[in-house]
Design an enzyme around this catalytic site. Sequence first.
Site, PDB file in Angstrom:
ATOM      1  N   SER A   1      -7.626  -1.094   8.435  1.00 23.50           N
ATOM      2  CA  SER A   1      -6.923  -0.122   9.285  1.00 23.50           C
ATOM      3  C   SER A   1      -7.758   0.277  10.509  1.00 23.50           C
ATOM      4  CB  SER A   1      -6.630   1.130   8.458  1.00 23.50           C
ATOM      5  OG  SER A   1      -6.220   2.188   9.289  1.00 23.50           O
TER       6      SER A   1
ATOM      7  N   THR B   1       1.019  -1.895  14.097  1.00 24.44           N
ATOM      8  CA  THR B   1       1.929  -1.087  13.265  1.00 24.44           C
ATOM      9  C   THR B   1       2.863  -0.272  14.152  1.00 24.44           C
ATOM     10  OG1 THR B   1       0.318  -0.989  11.497  1.00 24.44           O
ATOM     11  CG2 THR B   1       2.020   0.714  11.481  1.00 24.44           C
TER      12      THR B   1
ATOM     13  N   GLY C   1       5.544  -2.462   0.066  1.00 20.02           N
ATOM     14  CA  GLY C   1       6.258  -1.229  -0.268  1.00 20.02           C
ATOM     15  C   GLY C   1       6.682  -1.222  -1.733  1.00 20.02           C
ATOM     16  N   GLY C   2       5.899  -0.529  -2.558  1.00 20.90           N
ATOM     17  CA  GLY C   2       6.283  -0.354  -3.960  1.00 20.90           C
ATOM     18  C   GLY C   2       5.946  -1.511  -4.879  1.00 20.90           C
TER      19      GLY C   2
ATOM     20  N   GLY D   1      -0.566  -1.438  -1.222  1.00 24.83           N
ATOM     21  CA  GLY D   1      -1.291  -0.302  -0.653  1.00 24.83           C
ATOM     22  C   GLY D   1      -1.871   0.555  -1.767  1.00 24.83           C
TER      23      GLY D   1
ATOM     24  N   SER E   1       8.047  -3.572   6.300  1.00 20.89           N
ATOM     25  CA  SER E   1       7.322  -2.417   5.766  1.00 20.89           C
ATOM     26  C   SER E   1       7.959  -1.121   6.245  1.00 20.89           C
ATOM     27  CB  SER E   1       5.862  -2.479   6.255  1.00 20.89           C
ATOM     28  OG  SER E   1       5.120  -1.371   5.796  1.00 20.89           O
TER      29      SER E   1
ATOM     30  N   TYR F   1      -3.499   0.629  15.572  1.00 17.48           N
ATOM     31  CA  TYR F   1      -2.742   1.785  16.081  1.00 17.48           C
ATOM     32  C   TYR F   1      -3.108   1.868  17.555  1.00 17.48           C
ATOM     33  CZ  TYR F   1      -1.518   3.739  11.468  1.00 17.48           C
ATOM     34  OH  TYR F   1      -0.994   3.948  10.225  1.00 17.48           O
TER      35      TYR F   1
ATOM     36  N   ARG G   1       5.407  14.476   6.961  1.00 17.31           N
ATOM     37  CA  ARG G   1       4.641  14.304   5.718  1.00 17.31           C
ATOM     38  C   ARG G   1       4.550  15.603   4.922  1.00 17.31           C
ATOM     39  NH1 ARG G   1       0.828   9.790   6.915  1.00 17.31           N
ATOM     40  NH2 ARG G   1       2.231   8.196   7.739  1.00 17.31           N
TER      41      ARG G   1
ATOM     42  N   TYR H   1      -2.463  12.933   0.656  1.00 12.54           N
ATOM     43  CA  TYR H   1      -2.423  11.907   1.715  1.00 12.54           C
ATOM     44  C   TYR H   1      -2.045  10.554   1.117  1.00 12.54           C
ATOM     45  CZ  TYR H   1      -4.422   8.495   5.038  1.00 12.54           C
ATOM     46  OH  TYR H   1      -4.622   7.427   5.869  1.00 12.54           O
TER      47      TYR H   1
ATOM     48  N   HIS I   1       5.908   1.513   5.629  1.00  9.30           N
ATOM     49  CA  HIS I   1       4.649   2.248   5.511  1.00  9.30           C
ATOM     50  C   HIS I   1       4.526   2.896   4.126  1.00  9.30           C
ATOM     51  CE1 HIS I   1       1.660   3.303   8.783  1.00  9.30           C
ATOM     52  NE2 HIS I   1       1.123   3.950   7.767  1.00  9.30           N
TER      53      HIS I   1
ATOM     54  N   LYS J   1       3.921  -4.921  12.251  1.00 11.65           N
ATOM     55  CA  LYS J   1       4.116  -4.335  10.915  1.00 11.65           C
ATOM     56  C   LYS J   1       5.075  -3.150  11.004  1.00 11.65           C
ATOM     57  CE  LYS J   1       1.378  -2.338   7.098  1.00 11.65           C
ATOM     58  NZ  LYS J   1       1.523  -0.893   7.170  1.00 11.65           N
TER      59      LYS J   1
ATOM     60  N   ARG K   1       4.234  -3.210  -7.608  1.00 16.65           N
ATOM     61  CA  ARG K   1       3.397  -2.730  -8.710  1.00 16.65           C
ATOM     62  C   ARG K   1       3.311  -3.737  -9.852  1.00 16.65           C
ATOM     63  NH1 ARG K   1       2.845   0.047  -4.995  1.00 16.65           N
ATOM     64  NH2 ARG K   1       3.282   2.264  -4.736  1.00 16.65           N
TER      65      ARG K   1
HETATM   66  C1  LIG Z   1      -2.824   6.534   2.142  1.00 14.46           C
HETATM   67  C2  LIG Z   1      -2.188   5.450   2.949  1.00 14.46           C
HETATM   68  C3  LIG Z   1      -2.714   5.153   4.193  1.00 14.46           C
HETATM   69  C4  LIG Z   1      -2.153   4.130   4.956  1.00 14.46           C
HETATM   70  N1  LIG Z   1      -2.725   3.826   6.160  1.00 14.46           N
HETATM   71  C5  LIG Z   1      -2.197   2.830   6.898  1.00 14.46           C
HETATM   72  C6  LIG Z   1      -2.797   2.474   8.132  1.00 14.46           C
HETATM   73  O1  LIG Z   1      -3.808   3.022   8.533  1.00 14.46           O
HETATM   74  N2  LIG Z   1      -2.182   1.503   8.856  1.00 14.46           N
HETATM   75  C7  LIG Z   1      -1.052   0.865   8.421  1.00 14.46           C
HETATM   76  O2  LIG Z   1      -0.517   0.000   9.125  1.00 14.46           O
HETATM   77  N3  LIG Z   1      -0.488   1.177   7.230  1.00 14.46           N
HETATM   78  C8  LIG Z   1      -1.039   2.121   6.462  1.00 14.46           C
HETATM   79  N4  LIG Z   1      -0.474   2.421   5.255  1.00 14.46           N
HETATM   80  C9  LIG Z   1       0.689   1.645   4.770  1.00 14.46           C
HETATM   81  C10 LIG Z   1       0.259   0.435   3.925  1.00 14.46           C
HETATM   82  O3  LIG Z   1      -0.331  -0.554   4.738  1.00 14.46           O
HETATM   83  C11 LIG Z   1       1.461  -0.192   3.217  1.00 14.46           C
HETATM   84  O4  LIG Z   1       2.470  -0.451   4.156  1.00 14.46           O
HETATM   85  C12 LIG Z   1       2.005   0.676   2.082  1.00 14.46           C
HETATM   86  O5  LIG Z   1       0.978   1.397   1.449  1.00 14.46           O
HETATM   87  C13 LIG Z   1       2.715  -0.191   1.065  1.00 14.46           C
HETATM   88  O6  LIG Z   1       3.310   0.569   0.097  1.00 14.46           O
HETATM   89  P1  LIG Z   1       2.657   0.901  -1.335  1.00 14.46           P
HETATM   90  O7  LIG Z   1       1.612   1.934  -1.108  1.00 14.46           O
HETATM   91  O8  LIG Z   1       3.823   1.406  -2.113  1.00 14.46           O
HETATM   92  O9  LIG Z   1       2.070  -0.385  -1.896  1.00 14.46           O
HETATM   93  C14 LIG Z   1      -1.026   3.420   4.466  1.00 14.46           C
HETATM   94  C15 LIG Z   1      -0.515   3.737   3.217  1.00 14.46           C
HETATM   95  C16 LIG Z   1      -1.088   4.716   2.449  1.00 14.46           C
HETATM   96  C17 LIG Z   1      -0.531   5.003   1.085  1.00 14.46           C
END
Ligand SMILES: Cc1cc2nc3c(=O)[nH]c(=O)nc-3n(C[C@H](O)[C@H](O)[C@H](O)COP(=O)(O)O)c2cc1C
Length: 429
Positions: free
Chosen positions: A168, A217, A358-359, A380, A324, A191, A226, A86, A326, A302, A361
């Site tokens: 979230s 979002t 997004g990414g 994230g 984003s 959501y 997925r 996940y 996601h 978002k 690091r």
């Molecule tokens: C396991 C996981 C769960 C996430 N859950 C949500 C969420 O509930 N709502 C949301 O808007 N984005 C969610 N995201 C997206 C993050 O807010 C974010 O956009 C993303 O993780 C950024 O990329 P990164 O993981 O490469 O830093 C989730 C991301 C991950 C990895």
Amino acid sequence: MTTDRSARRRFLAFVASSPLFAAAGFEPGLLSGLLRGGRDADRDLLDLAGHLPVQESLITRAQDGLDVFDFEPVARKAIPVAHWGYLAGGTDDDATIAANRAGFDRWVLNPRRLIDVSRIDASVTFFGTTYPTPIVINPVGSQKAFHAQGEVAVARAARAKDHLMVLSTVATTSIEDAIAERGGPVWFQLYHQSDWSVTKQMVQRAERAGAPAIVFTVDLLGGSNRVTLLRESRKDTRECTRCHLGGPPLPGLTGRVDAADNRRKPNLKGYEKLPPQLERGTPTWEFVDRLKQTTRMKVLVKGIVTEEDAALAVEHGVDGLFVSNHGGRAENSRRATITSLPEVVKGANGRIPIVCDGGFRRGTDVFKALALGATAAGIGRPYIWGLGAFGQEGVEAVLTILRKEFELTMKQSGTTTLSQISRRHIAPA
Ligand SMILES: Cc1cc2nc3c(=O)[nH]c(=O)nc-3n(C[C@H](O)[C@H](O)[C@H](O)COP(=O)(O)O)c2cc1C
């Protein structure tokens, strides 16, 4: 000579049986074939062994992490395999996750010299609240799947390090508890639910709890594929339905949450049973207008990645955007968010704040986003690696590392405030 040879063969047999071979993607059949072969085959095998990844020892204390990547393998070891799927997974072949990272390599830094950088101020202000850093804790669902303390540990780390945190909808901690543990405002990620009367109550509840902003979002409205999540879930032998009442764990797949799966999702519970107002179809900009009319909180969107949508957002009175995809978990666009950022900045034309995620690091990634016009950068997975590895301490360590790297980059670039970071500080690679 014969002894040498047999010792070598015993060693090779040992190497061939190592899990490292499997991890490196070598076929076991190929190896046994080589072992049966003669001297040349031994040489080939040694050659292959030379390509094996060296197993670095894992850090055992949060303070030993040198960069955020040090936390990933520790978290992987600690987190159940389905939950790891996940966290780590994207969509289709996960190519957009890789694209997000590769996007940063398309930009290089233009360091500047002989500027007094003895004092720097990395603070950012959102809607009247100032944070000492532009690194935002992005919403990540179900955090108790990664550590027993979940969002509570993250909120405490956000408090200790004074970061903006976004909770979230599908958090395993309520917005009220998150705000209490943060000791200050937390933004609420929304959501939407199939019943507007529930969505409306959820928004009003976040406002009552003290959230100054909601982040709607929109990048999962078309669904997402997925594959890695599903593949890793199959490897998990535990009984998923002990926690996931709706059946196998598939959170976020449709952008909605199965009502039967709400036991561990406190933000989805406790609403009055009002006459249902079922949505017709998926949300459009009209839904954003409705949100704006429903709340005095700031409304951010978002998941925006194009100039057109950024301009539409401004037209509809949106107060801020998250560029984003996601974390590569929505569409498999293979387009980095850092690549989308300039056009979103253009579409918004400086009228609203923009967070890019997004990414991210490295501190240099954050710097590049700010140079391209972002107000702040969201993370994230990295803080979840910290959480999974060492709980609150791990989250704090990840935040500390990213901040240190970012502030170092500011100094190396001769910038002492965020407003000084400009497009001239980077160049296409
Ligand atoms: C396991 C996981 C769960 C996430 N859950 C949500 C969420 O509930 N709502 C949301 O808007 N984005 C969610 N995201 C997206 C993050 O807010 C974010 O956009 C993303 O993780 C950024 O990329 P990164 O993981 O490469 O830093 C989730 C991301 C991950 C990895």
